[in-house]
Structure formats: C-alpha cells, structure tokens
Design an enzyme around this catalytic site. Structure first.
Site, PDB file in Angstrom:
ATOM      1  N   ARG A 202       1.182  -1.650   6.928  1.00 10.46           N
ATOM      2  CA  ARG A 202       0.589  -2.509   7.501  1.00 10.46           C
ATOM      3  C   ARG A 202       0.413  -3.481   6.149  1.00 10.46           C
ATOM      4  NH1 ARG A 202      -5.281  -4.478   6.660  1.00 10.46           N
ATOM      5  NH2 ARG A 202      -5.482  -2.229   7.413  1.00 10.46           N
TER       6      ARG A 202
ATOM      7  N   ARG B  50       0.842  -1.255  -0.020  1.00 14.79           N
ATOM      8  CA  ARG B  50       0.010  -0.130   0.137  1.00 14.79           C
ATOM      9  C   ARG B  50       0.527   0.987   0.019  1.00 14.79           C
ATOM     10  NH1 ARG B  50      -4.792  -2.094   4.134  1.00 14.79           N
ATOM     11  NH2 ARG B  50      -5.634  -3.215   2.612  1.00 14.79           N
TER      12      ARG B  50
END
Lengths: 637, 247
Positions: free
Chosen positions: A435, A330
């Site tokens: 994450r 991400r």
C-alpha cells in the site's frame, strides 16, 4: 467456491458510473424496513454506518473500544490522497490509479483501484463539509504535501493527526445518527461469530465486554470493517486491541481469505528498546519529505552521528533510487534499511536502526519551519526515546504496520457469502501487494461513504429474503458454540499467560515470515505454529469469570485466532513463489536485489477456503486481468 | 528499579473498591508506564491472582483510551502526554506509586481502573457535529478558510476525549471537552449554521449527564495531554450566551 469479481463491462473510466446505474435501488419508504449490522467503527465502519443511516436504513454498530471514536484509524498520522490536482502538478484520477496499482506491484484489481481514485475527490469535499480542519495555505486554500511512491503533491493532511481528524468527522456523523435514533451503538462489544441462514450472512454473536453476556443480533446484511491483522506479529504499530477475530470467524463460516501473506512493513518506526516492548510506534512517512535516511559507510562504526563526516555516510535510498530518493515506496525502503543493518552498518542498540536526519532541512527551513510541519512527531519521538531530533538524527527501523490481505470481496465489496460485506483494511481489494502512504484513509472512507451504501442497496433490492429473528435455530447453535469456547479458555488452568503465547507467535512470524521469507523459514512456521497452538490449548492460564469484565479472557480469544491465522499466512507466503511488494521471498530477487515477480504463474489472487479444524485449507485463484494497463517491473530508480 | 504500586481494585460498578499493594520489580527506565503495568500483571497472574484491568489501545497518545490517575494527577503530570506516553525514566527507584481510575459520578467505574465514559459520546450525539449528509458536498476549495482560523480550529480539534479534564476538576466539569468541540466547529465557516443551536444542546446534555459546573480553576488545562487551551471555555461561554438569548 464462486470467485466472480463481478467487474462491470465497458471502458475502465465508465465502469463505476455504469454500475451505479445498473444497480437496483430501494425506495425511500422501504429503506427503513432493512437493518444492517456494522462491526468496527473506524473510517470504513463509522463512515458506512452513518451513511447507511442517513439513507434511512436501520443500523446497529459494534466496537470493542469504549467509544467508537477510539478505533485505530485515529492513529494514522500523515494524510489522505486525492486526485484533486489543486497543485497543478500534473495529477489526475488516472495518475493516482496508476501510482496505486504500480505501488501495489500489480497485484490489485484494476477496476477497484480505478474506482478508488475516482471517488478520492469526493472524500475530500465530504470531509471539508464535515468540518475536518485540513491544513490550509495563507490563501485559505487546502494545502498538500507529497508522500512515498508519488511524484505529485496530492496528500491532504491535518498536522500529524490526519487519521484522528477524519475519524472524528466520521464519528460525529455517526453520533448524529445515534442521537437521531437511526443507529443503535454497542460499544465495548466484541463480535465472536457470524451467523448464516440459508447461505446468507444474517447476523452475529457478540460478547458484552463489561457484563460478559453473550447475545445474538439479526439483520438483513452484515458489514465487517474490523481492520487488519498486523498483531499476528505481536509487535506492530497497531493498537493493542486490533485483532483478526471477526474476519477469522467469517472465514471459518465459509468466507474466502485472500492474500494473507501481503503484509506491509513500514520503514520509519521507533526501534525496539527491549523485551518488555508492548507495541511499536510509527513516525509518519511524511517525515521522509524533509529527512534523509543514512547509515555509516563502514561496518560497526560506533561514532555518534555528528562525528561521522559527510563522505563517510551512505544515503542509501538516494544512492539506490535517485529519482524517488527518500520517498521510495515503503516495501523498498524497509528492505533497504534491513539490508544495511544485516550488513552490520545499523545504528543504535543492537544495530537495528538507521538514521533519519533533518540537519539539511533545518538549515534550509530553519528549526521553526520543521517545527511547523512535524512538531508533534518530534515531540512523540522525544517522549519515547528521550532524544531531541532537532539536535541529532532520529533512529528508525521497519515495523509491521498494515495488512493488504483480508477477506475476499467482489467489486461490490461483498464476500463470497451473500450479505457479508467487508470494508477498509479488513478486505483485500485495493492495495495489491503493497500500500502506498496516505492510501489507507482514502480506501476506508471510499468504502464506507461512497461504495457500500450503493452496493448494499442493490443487495437488498435483489435478494428478497426475510430477516430471521434471533430465535432461529442457527443463532442458538452458533451462540452455544461461542459460549462453550469462552468457557473452555477458563477451564484449561495451565501455566502460561496469553501474552507469552502471543509473543512467541510474534517471534515466529517476524523471524520466518517478516521482511524476507524463504521456503525453509515458512516450513518452520508450518511446523512450529501448530505445535505452539497445541500447547496453548493445554497450558493456557486465564483466571476470572466469563460473566464479568475480563481482559485476559478477551485477549485469549484473540490470540487463539491469531495462532490459527498465522499458519494460514505462512502457508500463503509459502505457495506464492515470487516476490512482490511487501511479500519478499529471498529465493526470488533480481540480480540487484529487487523483488522478482512471476506474472506467468502468480498474477492471481490467492483465496483460501476453510476445510475444518486442523485440515489443510484449499486455495482458489482469481486471475488478475488487466484490461487497461500493462504489467511492468516496478522501477523507482 | 523497584517500585511499590497501590492500585485501585473494584469488582464492578456496584461493588465497593479498595487499594491493593503490588511490587514492581526490575523495571527498566525505557519502559512505558503501561508496559510496567503489563509486567506487574503478568506476575500477579503467575501467582494465581487476577490481573487488574485498565484501558489502553493505541499506546501512542492519540486514541484517548488510557485513563489513569497516577499519584493524584490524571495521566501522571508530565506535560502534554497521556499515561501511555509516560516513561519510567521519570520515576525513581523505591518510589511508591498510587494508581486510580478517573473519579467522577458521570464516569462510573466498571472494573478496577476502567470507567464508563459514554457520557462524552452522548454529548457529541446531542450536537457535536456539522450536519453534512454524505454526498453532495461542494468542492473542498469552494469555501476558503483562513489559515489562522483553520489552525485555531485544529488546536481545539486535537482533543482526544480521554476525560482527564473531568478527572482533574474538583467539580468533575466537562467544560474543556465541550468547549473544544464547540470551538473546533464554531471557528469554521462550515459550522456557522448550527453554531448556537449546537452549543445550547451540548451544554444541556453535559448538565444532564451529571458533570459539575466550571469555576475556571484551570486544572483541566494543566492535565490535558493535548494542551487544549482554557481560552476555548471563554469562547464556549460567549457562544452559549448568544445561543440562549436566541432561544
């Protein structure tokens, strides 16, 4: 400040088993003598509350929503990772551990991450037993899909509503215990402070959001599972009510705040449409399995997507990261999108967007094939934008989505305040500086179902401190402070609404402490946020009363805390003179524009200790020691 | 565009309520309905009056918090969406919009547009679960679930517990909500052990909470933002019959 992580000795794969054996137990007859407070009823909170009650402990659970089922875990779309290796594609606990640690840019605690990968397999079993309707193959076996940052298919999902289904599983387990009288539930009740007695967390002060009544609750331990702080940016994918108040109040009572600068910007959100925007909507990362991200090669190319020929398109993720392509992690995908837009090649209004194009997949799988996988996401996109993504590419842009930082916890998920446990997104421990997709659900349930129930038992068995009553002077003192603060918001009688302050803070955070940060931009925040805070306390306009349902008052309390927290976040970002994961300091990048870590100076957790109102907090370091793996430069090329 | 809003205002549960009229000015078609309400509330505050209260949280149609009856229809009448997913492009300049809370005696009004829906939680607490203690679950693939069953269970499990079905029903019945949960769990092999006990207990709680009876008019299905099918009510009735015979 004691930052002993209490990591068990021995080989990595044996640590948790050894620790479970070493921890003291509470015998079944004695369990009912202990009471625990759980704040927040998302995956971590509901999971912990239900599991603790099943064991026989008395539980009081609190949430600000009207029902525990509405906690923001419900909005997670894509899936949950687990090292089941059902696909026989080479997955293992060790590989999930490595992917998660690498995905976090080597800024997470090794032993915690390994344990997370270990218990991931139990989570799926537990959820299936509860009746979570995971997607199935025609054989009746569980289906998987792949997610960013991994080269195996280990993500379990329930259409685009995995978070909802997992939360309903935990919620139903919780409601079962409520029905049995083991859990007392307090919906529409907001925690406003933490109460310490003799240095241990022994209770909380709350406000009933319907009657306005402020009351105290005592227990043998307190669990905070109150989620992340994305809303410090005003615009994020978090629910409107998500806030930092519970963990911020705990910080001000002495709990260390760890790595607040680690914030995640999710690459696939629906772009902002105007100043009225109240929140942002995520399009699940799973879409990147079948969608291709591109922008025009030429700057300022305003032609509609289908008029731009293949040769004039830049599939920039595939170009820059050929082995992961559109499934790059991400942080990397977000930054690549920002670079393309900064370069003047963005699409849509204001040039703040990139295309996510399904044309090739529609050709390959047919519209039906795509519909089966993502129909609710395409419908959501059409509802918001009025555009049909089966016919034209989606426009997406990065948005704040998750916060890896949070209260510092040791291996037992206990903060530096004994008796205060912090679970899920509210703690800092497992995701490092970034994450991976489908790991938040995994961590929330791991903490709630399989870790806290063990470690709290050990705390009870080894700390024989009698539970105070709410008549204890500390409860009175903290309660008075909460009352005074609540009244103060109404007494200012200024001109500006809470929302206007929140929006202004959000702009400072996004512009100066968002996808790219510099020394100068962060110093701007350290100057401008205190000034904004000062104005807040002089010029805030909140109407109504304290003793009734008053949403402006609730919001004022949350924004007041964000105005303090935003400064700490910026300060943490300023001191971390390296780039890692979601924390990108423009000064520190490799020649090809990737994050440049500095392991010699920054392989540590930054844990902040509160020093008093308007005092500069003190930063302590917990060194990150890797026994098993060697830190390396992340490469997804 | 400019609109006139008639908004239900009620101080608390015991107070009488009434409509108040507000003007919504310079509304942009891309705004969501709730963003339009935010704009109006900011203006009310600036004029020295208390904003009206309404529930919302995720603002993307999944948490089930928003609960507005818009022009007489729960969630506003756009198929398959909640009020937070309704956009102003579906309204026209000069329109008058009436906004009310859910109306049902089992959902008392706490303030303005906010109701107390904890009756739904109590229905779930009475049986809307599979009793599976944490730990000790068999391997996830030990019990195959056929894809059609899993898909059908998911169709029912998609319910967000918003209560629009109750608000739309002339009898304020909670049958669609209860049917969705009974069907979700009853369709899965894991849910069989408690299947009939579950349905009897949930229906009993539903009745005790003051929800009305179902006459299968289908108003619930028509407004359900997750388009939960009326056929689940048939499933509930069948299971309930078997369950009450077993008792």
């Amino acid at each position: 400040m004691n930052l002993d992580a209490k990591i068990p000795s021995g080989p990595l794969e044996k640590k948790w088993d050894k620790h479970r054996l070493d921890m003291k137990l509470v015998n079944p007859a004695n369990k009912r003598k202990f009471e625990v407070i759980v704040v927040g009823t998302g995956l971590a909170g509901a999971g912990a509350a239900a599991s603790m009650a099943e064991l026989g402990y008395g539980v009081k659970a609190f949430c600000y929503q009207d029902s525990p089922r509405r906690a923001h875990s419900i909005a997670a779309q894509g899936g949950i990772n687990a090292a089941k290796n059902y696909q026989n594609d080479g997955d293992s606990v060790y590989r999930l551990f490595l992917d998660t640690l690498k995905g976090g840019d080597f800024r997470a605690r090794e032993a915690n991450v390994y344990r997370l990968a270990q218990v991931s397999v139990n989570i799926i079993d537990q959820c299936v037993a509860q009746g979570v309707p995971f997607a199935r193959e025609y054989s009746g076996m569980l289906a998987n899909r792949s997610f960013g940052g991994a080269q195996v298919s280990r993500t379990f999902y329930a259409r685009g509503q995995t978070g909802q289904q997992l939360l309903l599983g935990a919620y139903q387990a919780l409601e079962r215990q409520i029905g049995l009288g083991k859990v007392k539930m307090f919906p529409r009740t907001e925690m406003l402070d933490l109460v310490l007695v003799d240095g241990h967390a022994k209770g909380i002060v709350v406000r009933d959001l319907v009657t306005g009544e402020i009351s105290s609750h005592a227990a043998d331990a307190v669990i905070l599972a109150t989620g992340g702080y994305s809303n410090v940016f005003y615009l994020s994918t978090s629910a409107k009510g998500c806030n930092v108040t519970a963990i911020w109040r705990a910080y001000k009572r002495g709990a260390a705040m760890a790595n607040p600068c680690y914030t995640q910007i999710h690459p696939t959100c629906i772009p902002v449409s105007g100043d009225h925007q109240s929140k942002l909507t995520l399009m699940s990362e799973s879409l990147r399995n079948d969608g291709r991200v591109w922008v025009p090669k030429a700057k300022g190319d305003k032609r509609p997507a289908h008029d731009i020929p293949e040769t004039e398109r830049d599939y920039f993720l595939e170009r820059k990261y050929p082995s992961y392509g559109n499934l790059a992690p991400r942080d990397i995908s977000s930054r690549a999108a920002k670079e393309a837009c900064d370069d003047g090649r963005g699409v849509g209004p204001g040039g703040l967007g990139v295309y996510l194009d399904f044309a090739d997949s529609v050709k390959r799988l047919g519209e039906t094939g795509i519909r089966e996988k993502y129909d609710n996401l395409f419908a959501m996109y059409e509802t918001i934008t009025g555009e049909n993504a089966y016919k034209q590419p989606m426009r997406i842009y990065p948005a704040v989505h998750y916060t890896m930082g949070g209260l510092w916890v040791d291996y037992n998920l206990q903060s530096n305040i004994p008796g205060l446990f912090v679970l899920g997104e509210a703690n800092f421990s497992d995701h490092g500086a970034n994450r991976l997709g489908a790991s938040a659900l995994m961590q929330g349930l791991a903490d709630g179902y399989f870790i806290a129930p063990y470690t709290l038992g050990n705390y009870f068995a080894t700390n024989k401190i009698p539970r105070p009553t709410v008549g204890h002077p500390e409860f009175k003192r903290v309660g008075d402070e909460v009352n005074a603060r609540t009244k103060k918001f109404l007494s200012i009688k200024g001109k500006r609404s809470t929302t206007s302050f929140h929006r202004e803070l959000g702009k400072l955070m996004w512009n100066n402490c968002g996808m790219a940060r510099t020394k100068a931009s962060l110093e701007t925040n350290l100057r401008d946020i205190p000034a904004l805070r000062e104005e807040f306390w002089k010029n805030l306009n909140v109407l109504g009363e304290t003793n009734s349902l008053n949403q402006s008052l609730e919001q004022a309390g949350r924004v007041a805390d964000f105005l303090e927290f935003g400064e700490l976040l910026s300060r943490d970002a300023l001191l971390r003179e390296e780039s890692c994961g979601g924390h990108f300091r423009s000064e520190y990048q490799t020649p090809d524009g990737e994050a440049q870590r500095d392991d010699d100076h920054f392989a540590h957790v930054s844990a902040w200790e509160y020093q008093g109102e308007n005092q500069t907090p003190v930063m302590h370091k917990e060194p990150l020691v890797y026994e098993e793996i060697k830190m390396s430069q992340r490469s997804y090329k | 565009m400019n609109l006139t809003l008639k908004v239900w205002r009620q101080k608390n549960r015991s107070a009488a309520g009434e409509f108040a009229t507000y003007q919504a000015r310079d509304i942009i078609p891309d705004m969501s309905f709730l963003e339009m309400l935010d704009v109006v509330n900011e203006e009310i505050l600036a004029q020295g009056h208390e904003p009206f209260a309404f529930d919302s949280d995720c603002r993307e149609g999944i948490c089930g918090a928003c609960s507005l009856v818009i022009n007489g229809i729960p969630h506003g009448g756009n198929k398959g969406v909640t009020a937070c997913q309704l956009h102003m492009r579906h309204f026209h300049d000069g329109q008058t919009i009436t906004i009310e809370p859910w109306r049902a005696s089992a959902f008392p009004v706490d303030r303005d547009l906010i109701t107390d829906r904890t009756a739904f939680d109590r229905i779930i607490a009475s049986g809307g679960f599979i009793s599976a203690h944490t730990g000790g679950a068999p391997d996830g693939n030990a019990l195959p679930v056929s894809k059609p069953d899993a898909d059908k269970a998911m169709d029912a499990a998609a319910c967000i517990g918003c209560g629009a079905c109750v608000a739309a029903c002339k009898n304020a019945s909670a049958m669609l909500f209860v049917a969705a949960k009974v069907s979700h769990l009853g369709l899965l092999p894991q849910g069989q052990a408690e299947r009939y006990d579950r349905v009897v207990k949930m229906v009993e709680t539903m009745d005790n909470e003051g929800f009305g009876n179902c006459t299968v008019t289908g108003a619930c299905e028509a407004v359900c933002p997750k388009e939960i099918s009326l056929e689940f009510i048939g499933r509930l009735n069948r299971d309930y019959l078997v369950g009450s015979l077993k008792k």
